[in-house]
Design a protein around this motif. Structure first.
Motif, PDB file in Angstrom:
ATOM      1  N   ALA A 211       0.829  -1.209   0.000  1.00 38.93           N
ATOM      2  CA  ALA A 211       0.000   0.000   0.000  1.00 38.93           C
ATOM      3  C   ALA A 211       0.863   1.259   0.000  1.00 38.93           C
ATOM      4  O   ALA A 211       0.580   2.217  -0.736  1.00 38.93           O
ATOM      5  N   VAL A 212       1.918   1.273   0.788  1.00 40.75           N
ATOM      6  CA  VAL A 212       2.822   2.428   0.819  1.00 40.75           C
ATOM      7  C   VAL A 212       3.489   2.607  -0.542  1.00 40.75           C
ATOM      8  O   VAL A 212       3.627   3.734  -1.038  1.00 40.75           O
ATOM      9  N   PHE A 213       3.889   1.525  -1.175  1.00 40.95           N
ATOM     10  CA  PHE A 213       4.515   1.597  -2.495  1.00 40.95           C
ATOM     11  C   PHE A 213       3.561   2.178  -3.530  1.00 40.95           C
ATOM     12  O   PHE A 213       3.936   3.059  -4.307  1.00 40.95           O
ATOM     13  N   VAL A 214       2.330   1.708  -3.539  1.00 43.52           N
ATOM     14  CA  VAL A 214       1.356   2.191  -4.516  1.00 43.52           C
ATOM     15  C   VAL A 214       1.045   3.670  -4.275  1.00 43.52           C
ATOM     16  O   VAL A 214       0.964   4.459  -5.220  1.00 43.52           O
ATOM     17  N   LEU A 215       0.892   4.067  -3.019  1.00 39.11           N
ATOM     18  CA  LEU A 215       0.612   5.469  -2.714  1.00 39.11           C
ATOM     19  C   LEU A 215       1.786   6.373  -3.083  1.00 39.11           C
ATOM     20  O   LEU A 215       1.589   7.479  -3.607  1.00 39.11           O
ATOM     21  N   SER A 216       3.005   5.910  -2.842  1.00 40.36           N
ATOM     22  CA  SER A 216       4.164   6.718  -3.211  1.00 40.36           C
ATOM     23  C   SER A 216       4.299   6.815  -4.732  1.00 40.36           C
ATOM     24  O   SER A 216       4.676   7.858  -5.264  1.00 40.36           O
ATOM     25  N   LEU A 217       3.961   5.761  -5.441  1.00 41.41           N
ATOM     26  CA  LEU A 217       3.981   5.788  -6.905  1.00 41.41           C
ATOM     27  C   LEU A 217       2.945   6.774  -7.440  1.00 41.41           C
ATOM     28  O   LEU A 217       3.224   7.539  -8.371  1.00 41.41           O
ATOM     29  N   LEU A 218       1.769   6.774  -6.839  1.00 44.31           N
ATOM     30  CA  LEU A 218       0.724   7.715  -7.232  1.00 44.31           C
ATOM     31  C   LEU A 218       1.154   9.151  -6.949  1.00 44.31           C
ATOM     32  O   LEU A 218       0.966  10.036  -7.792  1.00 44.31           O
ATOM     33  N   ALA A 219       1.750   9.384  -5.794  1.00 42.51           N
ATOM     34  CA  ALA A 219       2.224  10.725  -5.448  1.00 42.51           C
ATOM     35  C   ALA A 219       3.311  11.189  -6.422  1.00 42.51           C
ATOM     36  O   ALA A 219       3.318  12.348  -6.859  1.00 42.51           O
TER      37      ALA A 219
ATOM     38  N   GLY B 239       3.685  10.270  -9.528  1.00 45.54           N
ATOM     39  CA  GLY B 239       3.022  10.573 -10.798  1.00 45.54           C
ATOM     40  C   GLY B 239       2.336  11.924 -10.775  1.00 45.54           C
ATOM     41  O   GLY B 239       2.414  12.690 -11.737  1.00 45.54           O
ATOM     42  N   LEU B 240       1.658  12.239  -9.654  1.00 47.75           N
ATOM     43  CA  LEU B 240       0.986  13.535  -9.553  1.00 47.75           C
ATOM     44  C   LEU B 240       1.984  14.690  -9.512  1.00 47.75           C
ATOM     45  O   LEU B 240       1.767  15.735 -10.140  1.00 47.75           O
ATOM     46  N   VAL B 241       3.077  14.523  -8.795  1.00 46.29           N
ATOM     47  CA  VAL B 241       4.108  15.562  -8.741  1.00 46.29           C
ATOM     48  C   VAL B 241       4.725  15.762 -10.119  1.00 46.29           C
ATOM     49  O   VAL B 241       4.939  16.903 -10.558  1.00 46.29           O
ATOM     50  N   THR B 242       4.983  14.680 -10.813  1.00 42.34           N
ATOM     51  CA  THR B 242       5.556  14.775 -12.156  1.00 42.34           C
ATOM     52  C   THR B 242       4.598  15.494 -13.103  1.00 42.34           C
ATOM     53  O   THR B 242       5.005  16.366 -13.874  1.00 42.34           O
ATOM     54  N   PHE B 243       3.324  15.143 -13.035  1.00 44.25           N
ATOM     55  CA  PHE B 243       2.330  15.782 -13.900  1.00 44.25           C
ATOM     56  C   PHE B 243       2.231  17.268 -13.596  1.00 44.25           C
ATOM     57  O   PHE B 243       2.160  18.105 -14.515  1.00 44.25           O
ATOM     58  N   ALA B 244       2.223  17.626 -12.312  1.00 42.43           N
ATOM     59  CA  ALA B 244       2.156  19.046 -11.933  1.00 42.43           C
ATOM     60  C   ALA B 244       3.394  19.796 -12.412  1.00 42.43           C
ATOM     61  O   ALA B 244       3.291  20.935 -12.897  1.00 42.43           O
TER      62      ALA B 244
END
Length: 61
Positions: free
Chosen positions: A34-42, A44-49
């Motif tokens: 769960a921590v890995f998936v959440l960090s991956l999502l974060a 991706g969002l930082v990269t997109f921003a």
């Protein structure tokens, strides 16, 4: 007779301890996943921003 009953009782306790151990390992693995998936999502969002902030072209060729 006493020792036979005691042996079976002890074997049952060992099986319960193994089951508790497996449960603990699965719980820890779930938390890590769960921590890995959440960090991956974060990430991706930082990269997109960052890409939108720098006005880079996101269109497909």
């Amino acid at each position: 007779m006493f020792f036979a009953i005691k042996w079976h009782y002890d074997q049952g306790k060992k099986a319960q301890d193994k089951e508790k151990g497996k449960r603990a390992v699965l719980g820890a693995a779930g938390k890590v996943a769960a921590v890995f998936v959440l960090s991956l999502l974060a990430l991706g969002l930082v990269t997109f921003a960052l890409i939108r902030t720098l006005s880079l072209d996101l269109s497909l060729p």
